[in-house]
Design a protein around this motif. Sequence first.
Motif, PDB file in Angstrom:
ATOM      1  N   PHE A  75       8.501  72.473  34.876  1.00 20.77           N
ATOM      2  CA  PHE A  75       8.937  72.017  33.617  1.00 20.77           C
ATOM      3  C   PHE A  75      10.361  72.435  33.865  1.00 20.77           C
ATOM      4  CE2 PHE A  75       4.921  72.188  31.584  1.00 20.77           C
ATOM      5  CZ  PHE A  75       4.878  70.940  31.902  1.00 20.77           C
ATOM      6  N   ARG A  76      11.040  73.462  33.863  1.00 23.40           N
ATOM      7  CA  ARG A  76      12.862  73.799  33.270  1.00 23.40           C
ATOM      8  C   ARG A  76      13.389  73.002  34.533  1.00 23.40           C
ATOM      9  NH1 ARG A  76      14.541  79.727  33.036  1.00 23.40           N
ATOM     10  NH2 ARG A  76      12.204  79.852  32.108  1.00 23.40           N
ATOM     11  N   ARG A  77      13.253  72.946  36.249  1.00 24.58           N
ATOM     12  CA  ARG A  77      14.048  72.046  36.228  1.00 24.58           C
ATOM     13  C   ARG A  77      14.153  70.495  36.243  1.00 24.58           C
ATOM     14  NH1 ARG A  77      16.611  72.291  41.009  1.00 24.58           N
ATOM     15  NH2 ARG A  77      16.349  74.349  41.813  1.00 24.58           N
ATOM     16  N   ARG A 134      13.793  69.344  32.985  1.00 23.65           N
ATOM     17  CA  ARG A 134      14.680  69.286  31.233  1.00 23.65           C
ATOM     18  C   ARG A 134      15.935  69.753  31.858  1.00 23.65           C
ATOM     19  NH1 ARG A 134      16.035  73.712  28.241  1.00 23.65           N
ATOM     20  NH2 ARG A 134      14.533  75.263  29.686  1.00 23.65           N
ATOM     21  N   LYS A 135      16.639  69.900  32.445  1.00 23.06           N
ATOM     22  CA  LYS A 135      17.400  69.989  33.085  1.00 23.06           C
ATOM     23  C   LYS A 135      18.244  69.128  34.213  1.00 23.06           C
ATOM     24  CE  LYS A 135      18.003  75.254  32.674  1.00 23.06           C
ATOM     25  NZ  LYS A 135      18.593  76.713  33.567  1.00 23.06           N
ATOM     26  N   ASN A 136      17.673  68.325  33.967  1.00 20.42           N
ATOM     27  CA  ASN A 136      18.381  67.400  35.088  1.00 20.42           C
ATOM     28  C   ASN A 136      17.862  66.056  33.766  1.00 20.42           C
ATOM     29  OD1 ASN A 136      19.173  69.034  37.322  1.00 20.42           O
ATOM     30  ND2 ASN A 136      16.810  68.375  38.699  1.00 20.42           N
ATOM     31  N   ASN A 137      17.282  65.844  32.799  1.00 17.62           N
ATOM     32  CA  ASN A 137      17.021  65.057  31.921  1.00 17.62           C
ATOM     33  C   ASN A 137      16.231  63.825  33.035  1.00 17.62           C
ATOM     34  OD1 ASN A 137      17.215  64.009  29.763  1.00 17.62           O
ATOM     35  ND2 ASN A 137      19.595  63.055  30.267  1.00 17.62           N
ATOM     36  N   VAL A 138      15.260  64.200  33.751  1.00 18.32           N
ATOM     37  CA  VAL A 138      14.389  63.354  34.619  1.00 18.32           C
ATOM     38  C   VAL A 138      13.941  62.196  33.565  1.00 18.32           C
ATOM     39  CG1 VAL A 138      13.895  64.707  36.630  1.00 18.32           C
ATOM     40  CG2 VAL A 138      12.650  64.507  34.428  1.00 18.32           C
ATOM     41  N   ASN A 139      13.435  61.286  34.271  1.00 18.96           N
ATOM     42  CA  ASN A 139      12.174  60.345  33.494  1.00 18.96           C
ATOM     43  C   ASN A 139      11.311  60.745  32.432  1.00 18.96           C
ATOM     44  OD1 ASN A 139       9.941  58.230  33.246  1.00 18.96           O
ATOM     45  ND2 ASN A 139      11.481  57.115  34.727  1.00 18.96           N
ATOM     46  N   PRO A 140      10.838  60.710  31.775  1.00 16.33           N
ATOM     47  CA  PRO A 140       9.502  61.116  30.822  1.00 16.33           C
ATOM     48  C   PRO A 140       8.706  60.877  31.770  1.00 16.33           C
ATOM     49  CG  PRO A 140      10.896  59.416  29.454  1.00 16.33           C
ATOM     50  CD  PRO A 140      11.448  59.387  31.058  1.00 16.33           C
ATOM     51  N   VAL A 150       3.144  63.669  34.402  1.00 11.97           N
ATOM     52  CA  VAL A 150       3.184  64.006  35.497  1.00 11.97           C
ATOM     53  C   VAL A 150       2.773  65.298  35.825  1.00 11.97           C
ATOM     54  CG1 VAL A 150       4.084  63.512  38.282  1.00 11.97           C
ATOM     55  CG2 VAL A 150       3.114  61.991  36.488  1.00 11.97           C
ATOM     56  N   SER A 151       4.065  65.706  35.596  1.00 14.45           N
ATOM     57  CA  SER A 151       3.960  67.378  36.787  1.00 14.45           C
ATOM     58  C   SER A 151       3.062  68.633  35.608  1.00 14.45           C
ATOM     59  CB  SER A 151       5.256  68.348  36.143  1.00 14.45           C
ATOM     60  OG  SER A 151       5.527  69.317  36.801  1.00 14.45           O
ATOM     61  N   SER A 152       2.587  68.281  34.057  1.00 17.83           N
ATOM     62  CA  SER A 152       1.665  68.834  33.299  1.00 17.83           C
ATOM     63  C   SER A 152       0.310  68.077  33.906  1.00 17.83           C
ATOM     64  CB  SER A 152       1.787  68.219  31.637  1.00 17.83           C
ATOM     65  OG  SER A 152       1.573  67.391  31.831  1.00 17.83           O
ATOM     66  N   ILE A 153      -0.162  67.441  34.045  1.00 15.95           N
ATOM     67  CA  ILE A 153      -1.681  66.936  35.033  1.00 15.95           C
ATOM     68  C   ILE A 153      -0.988  67.792  35.755  1.00 15.95           C
ATOM     69  CG2 ILE A 153      -3.081  64.955  36.424  1.00 15.95           C
ATOM     70  CD1 ILE A 153      -3.105  64.714  33.454  1.00 15.95           C
ATOM     71  N   THR A 154      -0.419  67.717  36.571  1.00 16.07           N
ATOM     72  CA  THR A 154      -0.734  68.574  38.121  1.00 16.07           C
ATOM     73  C   THR A 154      -0.496  69.619  37.990  1.00 16.07           C
ATOM     74  OG1 THR A 154       0.733  67.072  39.045  1.00 16.07           O
ATOM     75  CG2 THR A 154       0.416  68.904  39.834  1.00 16.07           C
ATOM     76  N   MET A 155      -0.262  70.640  37.023  1.00 14.07           N
ATOM     77  CA  MET A 155       0.064  72.298  37.287  1.00 14.07           C
ATOM     78  C   MET A 155      -1.754  72.442  36.453  1.00 14.07           C
ATOM     79  SD  MET A 155       1.921  73.935  37.872  1.00 14.07           S
ATOM     80  CE  MET A 155       1.806  75.484  37.045  1.00 14.07           C
ATOM     81  N   SER A 156      -2.217  71.285  35.322  1.00 19.51           N
ATOM     82  CA  SER A 156      -3.211  71.149  34.735  1.00 19.51           C
ATOM     83  C   SER A 156      -5.027  71.736  36.540  1.00 19.51           C
ATOM     84  CB  SER A 156      -4.059  70.562  33.928  1.00 19.51           C
ATOM     85  OG  SER A 156      -5.180  70.911  32.935  1.00 19.51           O
ATOM     86  N   ILE A 157      -4.142  71.057  37.351  1.00 22.63           N
ATOM     87  CA  ILE A 157      -5.772  70.665  38.300  1.00 22.63           C
ATOM     88  C   ILE A 157      -4.954  71.433  39.011  1.00 22.63           C
ATOM     89  CG2 ILE A 157      -5.535  69.229  39.914  1.00 22.63           C
ATOM     90  CD1 ILE A 157      -5.164  66.637  38.608  1.00 22.63           C
TER      91      ILE A 157
END
Length: 292
Positions: free
Chosen positions: A82-84, A86-92, A97-104
């Motif tokens: 999440f850090r990058r 958050r710092k790049n203010n990307v599409n929500p 997607v990133s949280s689901i990927t980490m969980s899997i």
Amino acid sequence: MSVQMIINGLSLGGVYAIIAVGYALIFNILKFSNFSHGGILVTTAYIGYFVASKLGTNFWTTLLLTALIGGCLAMLVEFIAFRRLRKNNVNPMLYFVSSITMSILLENLITVLFSTSYYSYPTFFKTTSFKVGGFMFVTTDLLMLAISVVVLALLQYVLKKTRIGVAIRALSTDSRTTSLMGINVTRIVLATFFVSGFMGGISGMFLGINYTLYPQLGGMITKGFISSIIGGLGNISGAVMGAFILGMLEVILINIDFIGSSFSPVVTFLIMIIFLLIRPQGIAGTITKEKV
């Protein structure tokens, strides 16, 4: 409703409350649902087992070590996933997607390493149950309830009475203004993830004690998510209320003959859908948009 059912429902609700608060904390400051919390939960459940069985630690030492490792794992997830973003203010949507990927990823690692065997926590107490006034109480259930209440009370104290708690609440309101006030936003986000992971470690160990360990144990995180929806996403007190309501409701449904344990999850999801349709902000929440 018997006293036994009330105790069981409150104990189950206490575990759900710790999971739900982990959700609410992250949603509160970053405005997205962190589904990687499920991967952290199942990972810490296994970590707690190996700490107890290999090191021979007692209940309290195992609980503390598991919770601390859960907090550190959550900070690692924040840094990687999440850090990058958050710092790049990307599409929500990328947060989701990133949280689901980490969980899997975490659950698949557990599957690869431990799916060939089932594990059960060692018995921590000589007296697993006791009888009071004609009612039978399970030692671990009462401990889960007591520890959940203490942990949630301490969290409320930290959020309301300490500087870091004030910073977390300020960050949940406006991250840009918080940064302009000289507060290190990254440090506060890390601290919030640590607290979330710490509570995930506690709930992971509790679930590990109550159930046989299997890689899909993280599916129990769904109950925490449902609790946070019922209470109101991002609202900590609402998440706690939703969790205890859900815990009591599950125990009641299981004891109804024509519903039982097979259909109680179906009824639970129906209740969540009803809340989404009638009161999407939950019991104590307000309508909140995802992170933008």
